[in-house]
Design a protein around this motif. Structure first.
Motif, PDB file in Angstrom:
ATOM      1  N   GLN A 591      87.812 194.648   2.200  1.00 29.92           N
ATOM      2  CA  GLN A 591      86.520 194.646   1.547  1.00 29.92           C
ATOM      3  C   GLN A 591      86.544 193.633   0.387  1.00 29.92           C
ATOM      4  OE1 GLN A 591      83.910 196.256   2.785  1.00 29.92           O
ATOM      5  NE2 GLN A 591      85.285 196.963   4.417  1.00 29.92           N
ATOM      6  N   PRO A 592      85.361 193.211  -0.084  1.00 25.72           N
ATOM      7  CA  PRO A 592      85.314 192.206  -1.155  1.00 25.72           C
ATOM      8  C   PRO A 592      86.158 192.553  -2.376  1.00 25.72           C
ATOM      9  CG  PRO A 592      83.145 192.476  -0.216  1.00 25.72           C
ATOM     10  CD  PRO A 592      84.010 193.523   0.428  1.00 25.72           C
ATOM     11  N   LYS A 593      86.235 193.828  -2.736  1.00 25.99           N
ATOM     12  CA  LYS A 593      87.016 194.220  -3.906  1.00 25.99           C
ATOM     13  C   LYS A 593      88.506 194.021  -3.706  1.00 25.99           C
ATOM     14  CE  LYS A 593      87.305 199.088  -2.516  1.00 25.99           C
ATOM     15  NZ  LYS A 593      88.768 199.100  -2.342  1.00 25.99           N
ATOM     16  N   ASP A 594      88.915 193.850  -2.456  1.00 27.71           N
ATOM     17  CA  ASP A 594      90.340 193.695  -2.139  1.00 27.71           C
ATOM     18  C   ASP A 594      90.730 192.247  -1.870  1.00 27.71           C
ATOM     19  OD1 ASP A 594      90.674 196.499  -2.272  1.00 27.71           O
ATOM     20  OD2 ASP A 594      89.945 196.691  -0.204  1.00 27.71           O
ATOM     21  N   VAL A 595      89.791 191.320  -2.092  1.00 23.38           N
ATOM     22  CA  VAL A 595      90.046 189.903  -1.811  1.00 23.38           C
ATOM     23  C   VAL A 595      89.877 189.098  -3.093  1.00 23.38           C
ATOM     24  CG1 VAL A 595      89.329 187.874  -0.495  1.00 23.38           C
ATOM     25  CG2 VAL A 595      89.238 190.151   0.567  1.00 23.38           C
ATOM     26  N   ASN A 596      90.902 188.333  -3.446  1.00 20.58           N
ATOM     27  CA  ASN A 596      90.830 187.452  -4.609  1.00 20.58           C
ATOM     28  C   ASN A 596      91.158 186.024  -4.183  1.00 20.58           C
ATOM     29  OD1 ASN A 596      90.407 189.154  -7.169  1.00 20.58           O
ATOM     30  ND2 ASN A 596      92.020 190.274  -6.095  1.00 20.58           N
ATOM     31  N   ILE A 597      90.364 185.064  -4.682  1.00 24.13           N
ATOM     32  CA  ILE A 597      90.579 183.645  -4.427  1.00 24.13           C
ATOM     33  C   ILE A 597      91.048 183.007  -5.723  1.00 24.13           C
ATOM     34  CG2 ILE A 597      89.583 181.509  -3.556  1.00 24.13           C
ATOM     35  CD1 ILE A 597      89.505 183.757  -1.536  1.00 24.13           C
ATOM     36  N   LEU A 598      92.192 182.344  -5.699  1.00 23.84           N
ATOM     37  CA  LEU A 598      92.769 181.746  -6.894  1.00 23.84           C
ATOM     38  C   LEU A 598      92.539 180.236  -6.879  1.00 23.84           C
ATOM     39  CD1 LEU A 598      94.405 182.607  -9.392  1.00 23.84           C
ATOM     40  CD2 LEU A 598      96.485 182.035  -8.120  1.00 23.84           C
ATOM     41  N   VAL A 599      91.866 179.715  -7.916  1.00 20.38           N
ATOM     42  CA  VAL A 599      91.559 178.286  -8.008  1.00 20.38           C
ATOM     43  C   VAL A 599      91.890 177.798  -9.418  1.00 20.38           C
ATOM     44  CG1 VAL A 599      89.731 178.351  -6.260  1.00 20.38           C
ATOM     45  CG2 VAL A 599      89.167 178.736  -8.660  1.00 20.38           C
ATOM     46  N   ASN A 600      91.975 176.468  -9.565  1.00 18.74           N
ATOM     47  CA  ASN A 600      92.250 175.917 -10.890  1.00 18.74           C
ATOM     48  C   ASN A 600      91.568 174.578 -11.124  1.00 18.74           C
ATOM     49  OD1 ASN A 600      93.789 174.361  -9.193  1.00 18.74           O
ATOM     50  ND2 ASN A 600      95.588 174.316 -10.521  1.00 18.74           N
ATOM     51  N   GLY A 601      90.488 174.303 -10.364  1.00 19.08           N
ATOM     52  CA  GLY A 601      89.747 173.075 -10.583  1.00 19.08           C
ATOM     53  C   GLY A 601      90.204 171.907  -9.739  1.00 19.08           C
ATOM     54  N   TYR A 602      91.355 172.042  -9.048  1.00 17.76           N
ATOM     55  CA  TYR A 602      91.857 170.962  -8.209  1.00 17.76           C
ATOM     56  C   TYR A 602      91.398 171.104  -6.761  1.00 17.76           C
ATOM     57  CZ  TYR A 602      95.164 169.464 -11.817  1.00 17.76           C
ATOM     58  OH  TYR A 602      95.732 168.988 -12.967  1.00 17.76           O
ATOM     59  N   CYS A 603      90.583 172.095  -6.493  1.00 12.97           N
ATOM     60  CA  CYS A 603      90.136 172.383  -5.127  1.00 12.97           C
ATOM     61  C   CYS A 603      89.085 171.347  -4.720  1.00 12.97           C
ATOM     62  CB  CYS A 603      89.560 173.786  -5.095  1.00 12.97           C
ATOM     63  SG  CYS A 603      89.062 174.397  -3.489  1.00 12.97           S
ATOM     64  N   GLU A 604      89.413 170.488  -3.738  1.00 16.81           N
ATOM     65  CA  GLU A 604      88.549 169.356  -3.423  1.00 16.81           C
ATOM     66  C   GLU A 604      88.089 169.375  -1.968  1.00 16.81           C
ATOM     67  OE1 GLU A 604      90.722 165.876  -4.316  1.00 16.81           O
ATOM     68  OE2 GLU A 604      90.926 166.333  -6.439  1.00 16.81           O
ATOM     69  N   GLY A 605      86.952 168.699  -1.724  1.00 17.63           N
ATOM     70  CA  GLY A 605      86.484 168.476  -0.362  1.00 17.63           C
ATOM     71  C   GLY A 605      86.341 169.760   0.421  1.00 17.63           C
ATOM     72  N   SER A 606      87.080 169.863   1.514  1.00 17.31           N
ATOM     73  CA  SER A 606      86.982 171.031   2.383  1.00 17.31           C
ATOM     74  C   SER A 606      87.456 172.293   1.681  1.00 17.31           C
ATOM     75  CB  SER A 606      87.794 170.800   3.665  1.00 17.31           C
ATOM     76  OG  SER A 606      89.110 170.405   3.369  1.00 17.31           O
ATOM     77  N   CYS A 607      88.363 172.170   0.724  1.00 17.81           N
ATOM     78  CA  CYS A 607      88.777 173.340  -0.055  1.00 17.81           C
ATOM     79  C   CYS A 607      87.603 173.869  -0.867  1.00 17.81           C
ATOM     80  CB  CYS A 607      89.942 172.971  -0.973  1.00 17.81           C
ATOM     81  SG  CYS A 607      90.467 174.308  -2.071  1.00 17.81           S
ATOM     82  N   ALA A 608      86.831 172.950  -1.469  1.00 19.70           N
ATOM     83  CA  ALA A 608      85.646 173.359  -2.235  1.00 19.70           C
ATOM     84  C   ALA A 608      84.623 174.038  -1.336  1.00 19.70           C
ATOM     85  CB  ALA A 608      85.030 172.148  -2.932  1.00 19.70           C
ATOM     86  N   MET A 609      84.513 173.560  -0.091  1.00 18.29           N
ATOM     87  CA  MET A 609      83.591 174.189   0.861  1.00 18.29           C
ATOM     88  C   MET A 609      83.985 175.649   1.110  1.00 18.29           C
ATOM     89  SD  MET A 609      83.315 171.127   3.655  1.00 18.29           S
ATOM     90  CE  MET A 609      82.946 169.436   3.165  1.00 18.29           C
ATOM     91  N   PHE A 610      85.304 175.892   1.265  1.00 16.49           N
ATOM     92  CA  PHE A 610      85.779 177.254   1.510  1.00 16.49           C
ATOM     93  C   PHE A 610      85.508 178.145   0.297  1.00 16.49           C
ATOM     94  CE2 PHE A 610      89.100 180.525   1.440  1.00 16.49           C
ATOM     95  CZ  PHE A 610      88.911 181.098   2.691  1.00 16.49           C
ATOM     96  N   ALA A 611      85.836 177.649  -0.905  1.00 14.79           N
ATOM     97  CA  ALA A 611      85.616 178.426  -2.120  1.00 14.79           C
ATOM     98  C   ALA A 611      84.129 178.730  -2.308  1.00 14.79           C
ATOM     99  CB  ALA A 611      86.163 177.662  -3.329  1.00 14.79           C
ATOM    100  N   LYS A 612      83.292 177.754  -1.972  1.00 16.50           N
ATOM    101  CA  LYS A 612      81.848 177.942  -2.090  1.00 16.50           C
ATOM    102  C   LYS A 612      81.365 179.045  -1.142  1.00 16.50           C
ATOM    103  CE  LYS A 612      77.476 175.448  -1.448  1.00 16.50           C
ATOM    104  NZ  LYS A 612      76.869 174.133  -1.094  1.00 16.50           N
ATOM    105  N   GLN A 613      81.868 179.062   0.091  1.00 19.70           N
ATOM    106  CA  GLN A 613      81.471 180.095   1.048  1.00 19.70           C
ATOM    107  C   GLN A 613      81.852 181.486   0.548  1.00 19.70           C
ATOM    108  OE1 GLN A 613      79.915 180.112   4.073  1.00 19.70           O
ATOM    109  NE2 GLN A 613      79.368 177.960   3.858  1.00 19.70           N
ATOM    110  N   VAL A 614      83.064 181.622   0.017  1.00 21.37           N
ATOM    111  CA  VAL A 614      83.516 182.920  -0.481  1.00 21.37           C
ATOM    112  C   VAL A 614      82.604 183.407  -1.599  1.00 21.37           C
ATOM    113  CG1 VAL A 614      85.397 184.116  -1.675  1.00 21.37           C
ATOM    114  CG2 VAL A 614      85.908 182.533   0.195  1.00 21.37           C
ATOM    115  N   HIS A 615      82.237 182.500  -2.487  1.00 24.74           N
ATOM    116  CA  HIS A 615      81.381 182.866  -3.616  1.00 24.74           C
ATOM    117  C   HIS A 615      79.966 183.215  -3.156  1.00 24.74           C
ATOM    118  CE1 HIS A 615      79.597 182.796  -7.604  1.00 24.74           C
ATOM    119  NE2 HIS A 615      78.702 181.928  -7.165  1.00 24.74           N
ATOM    120  N   GLN A 616      79.379 182.369  -2.311  1.00 24.86           N
ATOM    121  CA  GLN A 616      77.989 182.567  -1.909  1.00 24.86           C
ATOM    122  C   GLN A 616      77.814 183.796  -1.023  1.00 24.86           C
ATOM    123  OE1 GLN A 616      76.704 178.821  -0.198  1.00 24.86           O
ATOM    124  NE2 GLN A 616      75.978 178.087  -2.177  1.00 24.86           N
TER     125      GLN A 616
END
Length: 645
Positions: A591-616
């Motif tokens: 469930q969402p409460k059990d999933v954490n995504i760790l980033v530090n600003g270096y997430c680029e291109g396709s990585c940013a796409m993945f992080a964006k999907q998780v957030h949205q």
């Protein structure tokens, strides 16, 4: 296959140059060295050819108009509004007498765009690096929460402390003056021009000079860790002064002192004529016509179109070979991007490979084999698993376990037994083996999700730190697999900037779609869902970006776009094939409460796409590390950057 075009121009350079002398190794950066770097005259055609070539490449750049007014207040998180072509014309109008000044101006412009996928490698000067005499070691002040900077020497060079009879190493650095002036004005308490705290100096330098990252924190963190201290002349402009000043509290007597000391320059060889370092691109020796690149590419385009006239069997063979070449070139482009944006990544990956066996359990060999059990469990003896978990938890040294890794170590699964936490470390989306990446992800998730597995995880952490992006298909395939409960559609709408260079790529793309669709990313009509076989030729639209600057100046750029369609790679989903028999496909394990995504600003291109999907889609929580020096308190930034992809 979606290609990220990287701006890496091979340019014509004049070979003449005055005699000078730069010794091998580390030496003081001086006026004599500076004049030596500036000793190669700018040829009569070099400026025009260089500017026209850069414009040719940037004409197809995705952000060509958007850098005029990037999102993130006020403009791109404090960046400058840039009209690339106008700035190139301005550089062209300047009276440059030597190649060094000319290329330094271009370097400054490209870096100011802060884009991961557009950079300029200056010819002639890749054998030289500017170094600050000391690096900073930062520690957090427990009272103020801000950084305290201590001087630290380079391990590979002779001690500057011993050379100048000072004690800067391990002393607290209060201020630096990047212009080599006194810290204070005329023995007053007023700071001099160019005087900053160490963190301010890095922040200001990164804003003006560090490309690659839209996120200010990511730029500053990269500068803090490396580029502020070691600046390759082929990628950064040289300092405004030959000296730098350190104001510090001497750790031996607790007294305030300052030292004015030269920057260093490291030379990879001894050179007496910089012109010898400037090879001429043979193509430009044939003619001075600045439109040659366009004519040459039109000729190549005609050759490619001839492929469509071959018989089917012969055509398929040609396309297979051609696609192999394209993949090889794409891989080289990805490697260049990683080499620029992630220091020593190749060495790190090899180290990870060498250490892989240290943490592998005997069960690893079983877990690595393709699944054969029809009941979906990894093993059958549940009591054996409970005992194994008990043993793992009781040994602190083995609490952090690596359970699976891809062949190139770009994807690794870890398990922390005491926390029942599964960690999916995605180092990159640019893999050596695309199928192996998908299979490795499946194996990692399978072991975390299976309740009978010794590595069954109640929570997962997806670590995206320092991920430089890569193939566009992976973020969406991974997202579909991990979070099937997310709302649809997840395949993005996409368009491209129309240009001569993108038109050539469009021909490749259409041919792959027609002849190699089973191994190609494709576009679908957003109304009918049908495959588009002539994507680039369909009627598109226009996009206009405008800006009103503080001085009342207004500017706008309009670009022509292709048809907006749905990017799709679902037919390349190998994870689905692996997971169908294991009851993992379309199964919600966390469930969402059990999933954490760790980033530090270096997430680029396709990585940013993945992080964006998780957030949205709200399928997990994003944890962002950073805020260098506390200079961005109460500020919000994107966790990644789309760069030029």
């Amino acid at each position: 296959m979606k290609i990220l075009f990287t701006l890496l121009c091979s340019l014509v350079v004049n070979l003449s140059g005055a005699d000078c002398n730069i010794d091998d190794g580390l030496q003081n950066y001086s006026h004599e060295v500076f004049q030596c770097l500036r000793s190669v005259p700018l040829g009569p055609d070099e400026k025009n050819v260089t500017i026209s070539q850069i414009k040719y490449y940037l004409d197809g750049y995705s952000y060509r108009d958007l850098v005029l007014n990037l999102t993130g207040p006020p403009i791109g998180y404090g960046s400058d509004s840039i009209n690339i072509f106008k700035e190139l014309d301005r550089i062209s109008d300047l009276n440059h007498e030597n190649t060094f000044d000319f290329y330094q101006n271009i370097t400054q412009l490209i870096n100011s765009m802060h884009c991961a996928h557009a950079y300029f490698d200056t010819p002639c000067f890749n054998s030289f690096e500017i170094l600050t005499p000391y690096v900073f070691r930062f520690e957090i002040d427990q009272v103020s929460g801000r950084h305290i900077a201590y001087g630290q020497e380079y391990e590979s060079f002779d001690s500057f402390d011993e050379k100048y009879q000072v004690n800067i190493a391990d002393s607290e650095i209060k201020y630096v003056n990047i212009l080599g002036l006194d810290i204070y004005k005329d023995e007053t308490s007023e700071l001099n021009e160019g005087t900053y705290t160490p963190e301010e100096a890095i922040v200001n330098w990164a804003k003006d000079n560090q490309g690659s990252y839209r996120n200010p924190y990511a730029r500053e963190e990269f500068a803090r860790s490396y580029s502020f201290y070691v600046r390759s002349i082929t990628r950064y402009v040289v300092p405004q002064s030959f000296n730098i000043t350190y104001g510090y509290i001497d750790h031996t007597d607790n007294q305030w002192k300052q030292l004015i000391i030269p920057y260093g320059i490291y030379s990879y060889g001894r050179f007496t004529n910089i012109g010898d370092l400037c090879p001429v691109n043979e193509y430009y020796q044939q003619s001075n016509d600045s439109s040659l690149s366009y004519e040459m590419n039109k000729s190549k385009l005609r050759e490619i179109k001839k492929m469509t006239k071959y018989e089917s069997k012969e055509k398929q063979g040609i396309m297979k070979n051609f696609q192999t070449i394209i993949k090889r070139l794409e891989k080289k482009a990805q490697i260049k991007i990683r080499e620029r944006n992630e220091l020593f990544w190749g060495k790190k990956m090899q180290t990870m490979k060498n250490k892989s066996s240290k943490y592998d359990f005997k069960s690893q060999k079983v877990l690595n084999n393709p699944p054969t059990e029809s009941n979906g469990s990894i093993h059958s003896n549940n009591l054996k698993y409970k005992q194994q978990r008990k043993n793992l938890t009781s040994r602190n040294a083995d609490d952090y376990i690596k359970i699976y890794t891809s062949k190139d170590s770009s994807l690794i699964g870890y398990y922390i037994a005491s926390l029942k936490l599964g960690i999916i470390r995605i180092k990159s989306f640019s893999q050596e083996d695309l199928d192996d990446f998908q299979y490795s992800l499946y194996m990692i998730v399978r072991q975390f999700a299976d309740q009978k597995s010794p590595y069954h995880s109640k929570k997962i952490l997806i670590d995206l730190r320092y991920n430089q992006g890569g193939y566009v298909r992976h973020p969406y395939l991974i997202f579909r697999f991990l979070f099937p409960q997310a709302d649809y559609p997840i395949w993005p709408q996409s368009d491209q900037v129309r240009s001569d260079i993108n038109k050539i790529y469009g021909v490749f793309q259409d041919l792959f779609t027609k002849l190699e669709i089973e191994d190609s990313d494709i576009f679908l009509d957003d109304q009918t869902g049908e495959v588009i076989y002539n994507y680039y030729n369909l009627e598109g639209s226009q996009r206009t970006t405008s800006v009103n600057l503080a001085d009342g100046v207004q500017d706008s750029i309009t670009v022509n776009l292709t048809k907006r369609a749905t990017y799709y790679a679902g037919h390349l989903d190998k994870i689905k094939e692996y997971s169908l028999d294991q009851q993992l496909f379309r199964s919600v394990h966390w469930q969402p409460k059990d999933v954490n995504i760790l980033v530090n600003g270096y997430c680029e291109g396709s990585c940013a796409m993945f992080a964006k999907q998780v957030h949205q889609k709200k399928v997990g929580r994003t944890v962002a590390l950073g805020n260098f020096g506390g200079v961005h308190n109460k500020a919000r930034y994107d966790v990644g950057t789309a760069g030029g992809s």
